[in-house]
Write an enzyme that holds these catalytic residues in place. Structure first.
Site, PDB file in Angstrom:
ATOM      1  N   ALA A  18       0.835  -1.202   0.000  1.00  0.00           N
ATOM      2  CA  ALA A  18       0.000   0.000   0.000  1.00  0.00           C
ATOM      3  C   ALA A  18       0.863   1.244   0.000  1.00  0.00           C
ATOM      4  O   ALA A  18       1.801   1.353   0.778  1.00  0.00           O
ATOM      5  CB  ALA A  18      -0.888   0.011   1.242  1.00  0.00           C
ATOM      6  N   ASP A  19       0.535   2.174  -0.878  1.00  0.00           N
ATOM      7  CA  ASP A  19       1.193   3.477  -0.769  1.00  0.00           C
ATOM      8  C   ASP A  19       0.219   4.420  -0.056  1.00  0.00           C
ATOM      9  O   ASP A  19      -0.848   4.007   0.384  1.00  0.00           O
ATOM     10  CB  ASP A  19       1.621   4.004  -2.147  1.00  0.00           C
ATOM     11  CG  ASP A  19       0.457   4.181  -3.102  1.00  0.00           C
ATOM     12  OD1 ASP A  19       0.717   4.300  -4.318  1.00  0.00           O
ATOM     13  OD2 ASP A  19      -0.716   4.201  -2.668  1.00  0.00           O
ATOM     14  N   SER A  20       0.570   5.688   0.024  1.00  0.00           N
ATOM     15  CA  SER A  20      -0.247   6.580   0.844  1.00  0.00           C
ATOM     16  C   SER A  20      -1.629   6.797   0.236  1.00  0.00           C
ATOM     17  O   SER A  20      -2.607   6.990   0.963  1.00  0.00           O
ATOM     18  CB  SER A  20       0.460   7.913   1.055  1.00  0.00           C
ATOM     19  OG  SER A  20       0.804   8.449  -0.189  1.00  0.00           O
TER      20      SER A  20
END
Lengths: 139, 329
Positions: free
Chosen positions: A91-93
């Site tokens: 997951a990225d932001s």
């Protein structure tokens, strides 16, 4: 090891390791912050006389894991547990805020932006939801 | 045990040794260098094993704790990219400073990528932990890393704090972008997105704004709570001296405007946005000391390389592979 299975009765959640500090402000608002060994923190302002219970319920954890899996398109054979770290799940932001928005819709709660962007594990998310649900009930 | 992607072929018969790392120039003032790796281009299992040897024990542990082959490979490449990018620029000719770096130099006086130590500032931003002897001898390299599953990028500057963010051009959030923007962006940014007529433009501009905001927060290095997205606005504005002429792309300056006069949200940060290999947006934010060089409205400079460390380097600047969108000369 926390794990999520198909039925609620098979789920167990280990209480998270953390320090809980509650301090009184002059205004009567209490600030509660949770820190865990990974030095990330979620801080939430709550109404006075909040009785804090921070371990997320199994059903909450299950829903969180489901939403996380959906957003990140995680393969069925990859485990997602309370200890799963969002960044290690890929997951990225942007994924994180989408997950938080999904959780807000699912649970009918509202998360502060600063908290939303700082959530780093599934446990964080579940515990925060539990706290917000309690606050909602108390209100 | 490092999980190897099942489609890689392992060559075991001949011991594999890494060749030496070619050197690269130091970034000039107001210039950022961007080194990019495409994980899909790594197909050699023995190379992966050699890359693991470059990492510190702590980094190895972190990589091994990542779940899934693809993500594990990205985590590994991310560390390799940082270490090799820094090492390339610090090639020292001759023995002039050799006695101080003896333990860290390879035989041809290049800094060994393994030798870097890293720490985090008190908000969690990774930095090089320069050794006591380095101060005054080595340029103060600043770096920041960003990755998507298809591209990992490391930006470096000399002295200037830097934050970068890369994102796939094709990325479309699952949630509605106006909902996301209303929830997380500042009001002027929401207005900007609403003013766009077609929904695909809205999604593309949302992604551009997202990367620019990320780059800013990462450059500030104070974590998201230090610069909540709602509390600052990214704007594309025309350069004052060109207002009467036809504006070409690249002539727009990207500026940040804090919503409130928050101490941490200072405004001497410069932005650039580019498209890389037709597939990704890269946003760069640099903190420039205006007393040092240039005028406030000068644009940033960018050089871009694509690399498979130790195997292949390709300079992409001045080619079609890098399209300047804003903020770059």
């Amino acid at each position: 090891m926390a794990s999520v299975a198909g039925t609620a009765s098979a789920v167990s959640v280990r209480p998270p390791r953390r320090l809980l500090q509650v301090s009184n402000g002059i205004s009567g608002l209490k600030s509660v912050s949770f820190t865990n060994q990974r030095k990330s923190s979620v801080s939430i302002r709550s109404a006075p006389r909040l009785r804090v219970s921070c371990a997320a319920k199994p059903e909450t954890m299950e829903k969180v894991c489901f939403i996380v899996r959906k957003q990140l398109a995680i393969a069925d054979d990859t485990p997602v547990t309370g200890e799963s770290i969002f960044s290690q799940l890929g997951a990225d932001s942007l994924d994180t805020v989408e997950i938080v928005m999904g959780l807000e819709e699912e649970f009918g709660i509202s998360v502060e932006e600063e908290s939303a962007q700082s959530i780093s594990t599934v446990q964080h998310a579940a515990d925060m939801i539990e706290l917000l649900l309690e606050k909602k009930k108390a209100a | 045990m490092l999980q190897l992607p099942s489609n890689l072929v392992a060559r075991r018969l001949v011991p594999f040794a890494l060749p030496s790392l070619p050197s690269a120039p130091l970034p000039s003032p107001r210039e950022a260098h961007l080194w990019c790796v495409k994980p899909d281009e790594l197909k050699d299992a023995s190379l992966l094993q050699e890359y693991m040897k470059i990492l510190s024990p702590c980094e190895k542990e972190n990589v091994l704790s990542v779940k899934g082959e693809v993500l594990q490979k990205c985590a590994l490449l991310s560390r390799v990219l940082v270490r090799t990018t820094l090492a390339r620029c610090l090639w020292i000719e001759g023995l002039s400073s050799g006695c101080l770096f003896h333990a860290r130099l390879d035989t041809d006086y290049r800094i060994n990528p393994r030798s870097f130590k890293f720490k985090k500032n008190r908000f969690g931003k990774p930095e090089v932990e320069w050794q006591h002897n380095d101060v005054g001898f080595l340029p103060s390299l600043q770096f920041n890393v960003s990755h998507t599953s298809s591209l990992i990028a490391c930006g470096i500057t000399v002295n200037d704090p830097i934050g970068i963010d890369v994102e796939e051009k094709q990325r479309r959030p699952n949630a509605n972008v106006l909902s996301l923007a209303s929830r997380y962006f500042s009001p002027p940014e929401v207005q900007y997105l609403k003013s766009l007529v077609d929904s695909d433009s809205q999604k593309i501009e949302f992604i551009k704004l997202w990367t620019l905001k990320e780059a800013y927060v990462k450059a500030l290095g104070r974590g998201f709570s230090g610069a909540p997205f709602r509390k600052f606005t990214i704007r594309f504005e025309t350069r004052g001296d060109l207002v009467s002429e036809k504006l070409k792309t690249g002539e727009f300056r990207i500026a940040v405007e804090p919503v409130s006069d928050h101490e941490t949200l200072t405004a001497n940060w410069h932005f650039a946005l580019a498209e890389i290999t037709g597939s990704h947006f890269a946003a760069i934010c640099m903190g420039i000391d205006e007393n040092d060089t240039g005028k406030e409205h000068d644009l940033l400079k960018l050089k871009v390389w694509k690399t498979l460390p130790y195997m292949e380097d390709e300079c992409l600047s001045d080619s079609e592979a890098v399209i300047k969108i804003s903020g770059l000369s």
